[in-house]
Design an enzyme around this catalytic site. Structure first.
Site, short mmCIF file in Angstrom:
data_model
loop_
_atom_site.label_atom_id
_atom_site.label_comp_id
_atom_site.label_asym_id
_atom_site.label_seq_id
_atom_site.Cartn_x
_atom_site.Cartn_y
_atom_site.Cartn_z
N ARG A 23 4.23 -0.62 -4.63
CA ARG A 23 3.96 -1.07 -3.26
C ARG A 23 2.58 -1.72 -3.13
O ARG A 23 2.23 -2.22 -2.06
CB ARG A 23 4.06 0.11 -2.29
CG ARG A 23 5.44 0.70 -2.22
CD ARG A 23 5.42 1.89 -1.29
NE ARG A 23 5.16 1.47 0.07
CZ ARG A 23 6.07 1.37 1.01
NH1 ARG A 23 7.32 1.64 0.74
NH2 ARG A 23 5.76 1.00 2.22
N CYS A 30 0.84 -1.20 0.00
CA CYS A 30 0.00 0.00 0.00
C CYS A 30 0.88 1.25 0.00
O CYS A 30 1.97 1.23 0.54
CB CYS A 30 -0.94 0.08 1.20
SG CYS A 30 -2.14 -1.22 1.29
N GLU A 66 16.58 -19.16 -4.68
CA GLU A 66 16.29 -17.81 -5.16
C GLU A 66 15.85 -17.87 -6.64
O GLU A 66 14.92 -17.17 -7.04
CB GLU A 66 17.53 -16.93 -4.97
CG GLU A 66 17.44 -15.52 -5.52
CD GLU A 66 16.32 -14.67 -4.93
OE1 GLU A 66 15.67 -15.09 -3.95
OE2 GLU A 66 16.07 -13.60 -5.50
N GLU A 75 7.55 -16.13 -8.91
CA GLU A 75 6.99 -14.81 -8.67
C GLU A 75 6.51 -14.12 -9.93
O GLU A 75 5.46 -13.50 -9.94
CB GLU A 75 8.07 -13.90 -8.07
CG GLU A 75 8.18 -13.88 -6.61
CD GLU A 75 9.23 -12.88 -6.19
OE1 GLU A 75 8.89 -11.93 -5.49
OE2 GLU A 75 10.42 -13.05 -6.56
N TRP A 107 -2.86 -2.73 -1.59
CA TRP A 107 -2.56 -4.16 -1.69
C TRP A 107 -3.46 -4.83 -0.67
O TRP A 107 -3.30 -4.62 0.53
CB TRP A 107 -1.08 -4.39 -1.38
CG TRP A 107 -0.63 -5.82 -1.55
CD1 TRP A 107 -0.26 -6.41 -2.73
CD2 TRP A 107 -0.48 -6.82 -0.54
NE1 TRP A 107 0.11 -7.72 -2.49
CE2 TRP A 107 -0.01 -7.99 -1.17
CE3 TRP A 107 -0.69 -6.84 0.84
CZ2 TRP A 107 0.24 -9.16 -0.47
CZ3 TRP A 107 -0.43 -8.01 1.54
CH2 TRP A 107 0.03 -9.17 0.89
N LYS A 166 12.25 -16.57 -7.98
CA LYS A 166 12.11 -15.56 -9.05
C LYS A 166 11.17 -16.08 -10.13
O LYS A 166 10.30 -15.36 -10.59
CB LYS A 166 13.45 -15.23 -9.70
CG LYS A 166 14.44 -14.34 -9.00
CD LYS A 166 14.02 -12.94 -8.71
CE LYS A 166 13.23 -12.87 -7.42
NZ LYS A 166 13.89 -12.32 -6.28
N HIS A 184 16.03 -38.75 -2.26
CA HIS A 184 15.21 -39.03 -1.06
C HIS A 184 13.74 -38.69 -1.30
O HIS A 184 12.98 -38.55 -0.35
CB HIS A 184 15.76 -38.27 0.14
CG HIS A 184 17.15 -38.68 0.51
ND1 HIS A 184 17.45 -39.92 0.99
CD2 HIS A 184 18.32 -38.01 0.42
CE1 HIS A 184 18.75 -40.01 1.21
NE2 HIS A 184 19.31 -38.86 0.86
N ASN A 207 -2.37 2.60 5.78
CA ASN A 207 -1.52 1.42 5.53
C ASN A 207 -1.37 0.68 6.85
O ASN A 207 -1.18 1.32 7.89
CB ASN A 207 -0.11 1.82 5.09
CG ASN A 207 -0.08 2.38 3.69
OD1 ASN A 207 -1.08 2.39 3.00
ND2 ASN A 207 1.09 2.86 3.29
N GLY A 208 -1.37 -0.65 6.79
CA GLY A 208 -1.17 -1.41 8.03
C GLY A 208 -2.36 -2.31 8.28
O GLY A 208 -3.17 -2.56 7.38
N LYS A 213 5.73 -4.75 -3.07
CA LYS A 213 7.06 -4.53 -2.52
C LYS A 213 6.89 -4.08 -1.07
O LYS A 213 5.98 -3.32 -0.76
CB LYS A 213 7.71 -3.40 -3.33
CG LYS A 213 9.19 -3.30 -3.14
CD LYS A 213 9.89 -3.87 -4.34
CE LYS A 213 11.37 -3.93 -4.15
NZ LYS A 213 11.92 -5.12 -4.80
C1 F6R Z 1 11.14 -11.53 -3.66
C2 F6R Z 1 11.07 -10.44 -2.71
C3 F6R Z 1 10.55 -10.76 -1.35
C4 F6R Z 1 11.30 -9.93 -0.30
C5 F6R Z 1 10.67 -10.15 1.09
C6 F6R Z 1 11.45 -9.41 2.17
O1 F6R Z 1 11.61 -11.10 -4.90
O2 F6R Z 1 11.40 -9.32 -3.01
O3 F6R Z 1 10.64 -12.11 -1.07
O4 F6R Z 1 12.64 -10.31 -0.29
O5 F6R Z 1 9.36 -9.70 1.08
O6 F6R Z 1 11.53 -8.06 1.89
P1 F6R Z 1 12.64 -7.15 2.56
O7 F6R Z 1 13.96 -7.56 2.00
O8 F6R Z 1 12.27 -5.75 2.16
O9 F6R Z 1 12.55 -7.39 4.02
#
Ligand code: F6R
Length: 607
Positions: free
Chosen positions: A27, A2, A480, A487, A73, A484, A503, A98-99, A602
């Site tokens: 965000r 948000c 990772e 996502e 969001w 990616k 296993h 937000n929150g 984000k």
């Molecule tokens: C994946 C991604 C998320 C963040 C996670 C933690 O691409 O960006 O998995 O890594 O939400 O976010 P931060 O690093 O801001 O604590």
């Protein structure tokens, strides 16, 4: 997660609010809205979808000198126009929030039994609660009284029809800042929203309230005592908003990695020594005392934590635990005395990581706390004893790329500093520093695989599942890579430590299952080769990212992509790059929204 933007000015603010929302869209982007006050009427414009959709509702009459805006969001209530912010009570009070309000049902029952709610959100109760208290109180007191009832986290901006020239804001647990301008002042959840208008910001602290008009800003602490908060100059630039000729922020950010890594080591390696001063003045005490390291983080940052655990144990002989913050937070853990806590977070506002940190600070087993973070003004950076900033620059693409590789770079610097009292000798320090310094060029060469990987994506993108394999410090890199791909391309991907294949997971390997392997030239190379033979024997298609000296050759079952990643500890950083590119190109072919993948946002500021 948000975004809030608000402004009070002597001139029209609608364009400022819309531009701010556009910058904050990363965000949260499932709905958006703006409330402005015009001729003593609150005009509320809300729309499901992105900010562009909201823009279609606004015509020339949508102008005002004061307004609040939000991009959402969804947490409580699905994405819809009704659930979009601002929420309005009694045609008088408009709020953006937000929150999460954890006790919103209790508040409804206690104060708002006869009110008619128009949304499924927890946020709407804030508008009604403030309206309730404003009947007998000044608006600032009403907001203060309302916030005293609230449990949970909030960044809040309030517009009151009866106080047409000011916005009231409050913060607890969600970021909120005030931007200072000339004859106009602003509010936002993130400085990026306002950087076109000002670089002077006041960061509110938990419990703070403020009133913001075009002419003045007044800040109050949780007891409503007038206070001063420092004004900080931001080093953000307008360039952060631009894609710089790339089709997507994610691709731009992938290609920014050589420079981002270079900035992260700049001035931190002096004659192949990493000075402990990189951790600031509070470090001296804990550096002498700590015996064990605990790392907490979420998502991609957790993968950085797992690599750091390998480095701390293997290179420095320091015992280290790494755990997902949301798990760590809610379980009893046996902590060894003199543990050093490292919190890794790109945003520094991730609620799971922050709340785990706050719990931990209540215990006296910890000798110190370090934030590895990309945002110097973030809550995490402010609440830890020391902060090691990753100089990635703002990351707009929701899928983290340069934030991750700069986290790893900063963590290697940290491992060197922490390890000096343990097994990092001057020779090892010298060698690790040399390796770090070669990284920007090596990343550049690895990026040259881009076109080959774009071709690979053509085979990959119609698959529904994929397996990623790695071993040792490259298992987190495989994880990772899988994250990616999931996502942004929505292909189901899982990562396994290659030795685990036999296993269980081998059962799902057949000719339809692409298997991606990360194959550095290290001590477990031969073991990894045997694991990959197990895949071949089951007809699985292999895509191997291998060091050029690892001795892999392409054949009818496996395709090999060579990387110049000498056998050294920083190799995981290099192996990350092709996996980012693979996810990107698969997403492009599938036509997904690369920078704003579905259901994600984000900076996850709710638990
Ligand atoms: C994946 C991604 C998320 C963040 C996670 C933690 O691409 O960006 O998995 O890594 O939400 O976010 P931060 O690093 O801001 O604590």
């Amino acid at each position: 997660m948000c975004g809030i933007v608000a402004a009070a000015s002597k001139t029209n603010v609608t364009d400022i609010l819309m531009a701010g929302l556009k910058h904050l869209e990363y965000r949260g982007y499932d709905s958006a809205g703006i409330a402005i006050l015009k001729n003593n009427v609150l005009n509320n414009y809300r729309q499901k979808g992105n900010v562009e959709e909201l823009g279609k509702l606004l015509d020339a009459t949508a102008n005002s000198n004061i307004g609040i805006a939000h991009t959402r969001w969804a947490t409580h209530g699905k994405p819809s126009k009704e659930n979009a912010h601002p929420h309005i009570a009694n045609d008088t009070i408009a709020i953006v929030h937000n929150g999460i309000i954890e006790n919103y049902l209790d508040i409804k029952n206690k104060f708002l039994k006869n009110y008619k709610f128009l949304s499924d959100t927890d946020s709407e109760i804030l508008a009604h609660l403030i309206n309730h208290f404003s009947k007998d109180n000044e608006i600032l007191d009403a907001v203060h009284l309302a916030m005293a009832e609230v449990q949970g986290s909030y960044a809040l901006a309030v517009l009151d029809k009866n106080n047409p020239d000011k916005i009231i804001v409050a913060r607890n647990g969600s970021p909120l800042l005030i931007g200072l301008g000339e004859e106009k002042n602003f509010i936002a959840s993130d400085a990026l929203a306002l950087i076109e208008h000002t670089n002077r910001f006041v960061y509110l602290e938990d419990g703070d309230l403020a009133t913001v008009s075009s002419e003045e800003v007044k800040i109050y602490d949780k007891n409503k005592k007038n206070i001063r908060r420092e004004t900080k100059k931001s080093s953000l630039s307008l360039n952060s908003h631009s894609k710089d000729g790339y089709d997507h922020f994610m691709l731009k950010e992938i290609f920014e990695q050589p420079n981002a890594v270079k900035s992260t080591i700049e001035n931190r390696i002096i004659n192949n020594v990493v000075p402990k001063e990189i951790l600031g003045p509070n470090a001296a005490e804990y550096l002498e005392k700590f015996k064990v390291v605990q790392i907490i983080a979420c998502g991609t940052s957790y993968h950085a934590a797992l690599v750091a655990k390998h480095w701390l144990e293997r290179l420095a002989g320091i015992p280290c635990h790494a755990e997902i913050a949301s798990e760590f937070r809610y379980r009893r853990h046996a902590v060894q005395k003199d543990t050093l806590l490292i919190c890794i977070s790109q945003s520094g506002e991730t609620a799971d990581t922050l709340s785990a940190l706050r719990e931990i600070k209540k215990e006296d087993y910890y000798v110190g706390t370090i934030a590895v973070c990309n945002v110097p003004e973030s809550s995490l950076a402010r609440e830890c004893d020391s902060t090691l900033i990753t100089h990635a620059g703002p990351e707009i693409g929701v899928a983290s790329t340069k934030a991750f590789t700069t986290q790893l770079t900063a963590l290697m610097l940290l491992v060197i500093v922490l390890g000096k009292r343990f097994e990092i000798t001057p020779d090892l320090e010298n060698s690790l520093c040399m390796q770090l310094k070669t990284l920007p060029d090596k990343i550049k060469s690895t990026l040259a695989l881009d076109q080959k990987i774009a071709e690979l994506a053509k085979i990959f993108s119609d698959k529904e599942h994929a397996l990623f394999l790695g071993r040792g410090s490259h298992f987190p890199i495989a994880r990772e890579g899988a994250l990616k791909l999931k996502e942004i391309s929505y292909i189901h991907a899982e990562a396994y430590a290659a030795g685990e294949l036999k296993h269980g997971p081998l059962a799902i390997v057949d000719e339809n299952m692409p298997v991606v392997a990360v194959a550095p030239n290290n001590v477990v190379l031969e073991k990894l080769k045997s694991n990959l033979e197990e895949v071949k024997a089951r007809g699985g298609k292999l895509y191997i990212f291998a060091d050029k000296k690892a001795g892999f050759k392409s054949d009818e079952i496996s395709q090999v992509f060579e990387i110049d990643a000498p056998m050294n500890p920083v190799a995981p950083i290099l192996f990350t790059i092709p996996l980012q590119l693979l996810a990107y190109h698969c997403a492009i072919i599938k036509g997904t929204n690369v920078d704003m993948p579905r259901n994600l946002a984000k900076s996850v500021t709710v638990e």
